[in-house]
Enzyme design. Structure first.
Site, PDB file in Angstrom:
ATOM      1  CB  THR A   1       4.161   0.457  -1.752  1.00 58.52           C
ATOM      2  OG1 THR A   1       4.877  -0.334  -0.780  1.00 58.52           O
ATOM      3  CG2 THR A   1       3.649   1.719  -1.071  1.00 58.52           C
TER       4      THR A   1
ATOM      5  CG  ASN B   1       3.586 -14.221  -5.312  1.00 61.95           C
ATOM      6  OD1 ASN B   1       4.209 -15.269  -5.130  1.00 61.95           O
ATOM      7  ND2 ASN B   1       4.043 -13.250  -6.096  1.00 61.95           N
TER       8      ASN B   1
ATOM      9  CB  SER C   1       9.106 -19.641   2.172  1.00 61.24           C
ATOM     10  OG  SER C   1      10.441 -20.058   2.225  1.00 61.24           O
TER      11      SER C   1
ATOM     12  CE1 TYR D   1      10.610 -14.445   2.142  1.00 54.31           C
ATOM     13  CE2 TYR D   1      11.549 -16.396   3.173  1.00 54.31           C
ATOM     14  CZ  TYR D   1      10.798 -15.818   2.170  1.00 54.31           C
ATOM     15  OH  TYR D   1      10.246 -16.608   1.196  1.00 54.31           O
TER      16      TYR D   1
ATOM     17  CB  SER E   1       7.207 -11.981   7.557  1.00 51.14           C
ATOM     18  OG  SER E   1       7.943 -12.528   6.473  1.00 51.14           O
ATOM     19  CE  LYS E   2       7.139 -15.713   2.465  1.00 48.60           C
ATOM     20  NZ  LYS E   2       5.987 -15.361   1.586  1.00 48.60           N
TER      21      LYS E   2
ATOM     22  CB  THR F   1      12.502 -16.507 -10.135  1.00 51.95           C
ATOM     23  OG1 THR F   1      13.305 -15.626  -9.362  1.00 51.95           O
ATOM     24  CG2 THR F   1      11.595 -17.283  -9.225  1.00 51.95           C
TER      25      THR F   1
END
Ligand SMILES: NC(=O)c1ccc[n+]([C@@H]2O[C@H](COP(=O)([O-])OP(=O)(O)OC[C@H]3O[C@@H](n4cnc5c(N)ncnc54)[C@H](OP(=O)(O)O)[C@@H]3O)[C@@H](O)[C@H]2O)c1
Ligand SMILES: *[C@@H]1O[C@H](CO)[C@@H](O)[C@H](O)[C@H]1NC(C)=O
Ligand SMILES: *[C@@H]1O[C@H](CO)[C@@H](O)[C@H](O)[C@H]1NC(C)=O
Ligand SMILES: *[C@@H]1O[C@H](CO)[C@@H](O)[C@H](O)[C@H]1NC(C)=O
Ligand SMILES: *[C@@H]1O[C@H](CO)[C@@H](O)[C@H](O)[C@H]1NC(C)=O
Length: 236
Positions: free
Chosen positions: A92, A119, A170, A183, A186-187, A220
């Site tokens: 992890t 990724n 992203s 999210y 963090s990006k 996906t």
């Protein structure tokens, strides 16, 4: 396969963009032949498909994620597709010691490193931010801090090979949108950090390229080994 139609354009885009911006030469699949490549978050989704593309191009690959069972199947499929070699190391990315040791082990397995493809992301759901600091911390640690640890640990090997770091980000790392605050944070952090490091490499003449991939929404869902049911509704 309809499935490949969904995957091929973004993945080709990543490699094309990488070669277009990092060198003034056209992309040829032979460029990846024999290259030593790490792909993180490769047990499903985009990471899994990138591993298959690299395998078809004859690269050495080491894949990682938490689910050992998926990684095992993916490694054997990579060998079938023509990988020069394929290995997995499960663990992890919440654990920075694991992140560090992973890069060292992968480098040993392949005898060096040409490309580090970052990724993985922690599981994320779309919610109003409720003040839950644990989700923010986990997003920052898994989606951002581990990328810093992985790239810092890999840098000596990448300097030796004139290699490259590929960071998968992203649209949410360039433009704010609701329901995905941790999210998105963090990006954005990845952009700040890696764009800054790219400039440092340029000034210090460190020949390690850094590519930030800005992906839009990608469905996906498809016949891969695992599948999350909420995929089609994600706007990450
Ligand atoms: N799909 C999209 O619409 C989209 C859009 C824009 C950007 N992106 C970006 O593309 C990249 C891949 O996205 P995806 O849709 O393919 O994601 P995904 O299908 O959810 O896959 C995430 C990968 O990360 C691994 N992972 C999760 N938690 C982990 C942990 N704690 N430690 C190590 N690995 C962990 C997962 O494997 P395990 O669970 O086995 O650990 C899996 O292999 C991400 O960076 C994402 O931000 C995707
Ligand atoms: C973190 O990873 C290291 C190396 O794999 C391992 O020795 C250690 O036990 C892990 N720590 C936790 C809290 O799981
Ligand atoms: C992510 O998965 C963990 C278990 O692995 C769970 O505890 C957590 O609630 C999940 N988080 C989100 C945001 O879905
Ligand atoms: C990396 O680039 C240097 C020039 O800075 C060159 O001397 C060296 O041979 C290259 N190494 C590889 C492995 O391509
Ligand atoms: C940088 O690395 C590339 C290979 O990735 C090599 O072709 C080039 O000569 C290197 N340039 C310098 C200045 O080291």
């Amino acid at each position: 396969m309809a499935f490949m139609k969904k995957y091929l354009p973004p993945i080709l885009g990543i490699f094309l963009a990488y070669y277009y911006y990092s060198a003034n030469e056209e992309f040829r699949p032979e460029m990846l032949q024999g290259k030593k490549v790490i792909v993180t978050g490769a047990s499903k989704g985009i990471g899994e498909q990138m591993a298959y593309h690299l395998a078809k191009m004859g690269a050495h690959v080491v894949v990682t994620a938490r689910s050992k069972e998926n990684l095992k199947k993916i490694v054997s499929h990579c060998m079938e597709l023509g990988a020069a070699s394929a290995h997995y190391i499960a663990g992890t990315m919440e654990n920075m010691t694991f992140a560090e040791q992973f890069v060292a082990k992968a480098g040993k397995l392949m005898g060096g490193l040409d490309m580090l493809i970052l990724n993985h992301i922690t599981n994320t759901s779309m919610n109003l931010f409720s003040g839950d600091i644990h989700i923010v911390r986990r997003s920052m640690e898994v989606n951002f801090l581990s990328y810093v640890v992985l790239s810092a640990t890999a840098l000596p090997m990448l300097k030796q090979s004139n290699g490259s770091i590929v960071v998968v980000s992203s649209k949410a790392g360039k433009m704010a949108s609701p329901l995905i605050a941790p999210y998105s944070a963090s990006k954005f952090a990845l952009d700040g950090f890696f764009s800054s490091i790219r400039m440092e490499h340029s000034v210090a003449k460190i020949n390690v390229s850094i590519t930030l991939c800005i992906l839009g929404l990608i469905n996906t869902a498809g016949p891969t080994y695992t599948r999350s049911s909420d995929r089609a509704h994600r706007v990450l």
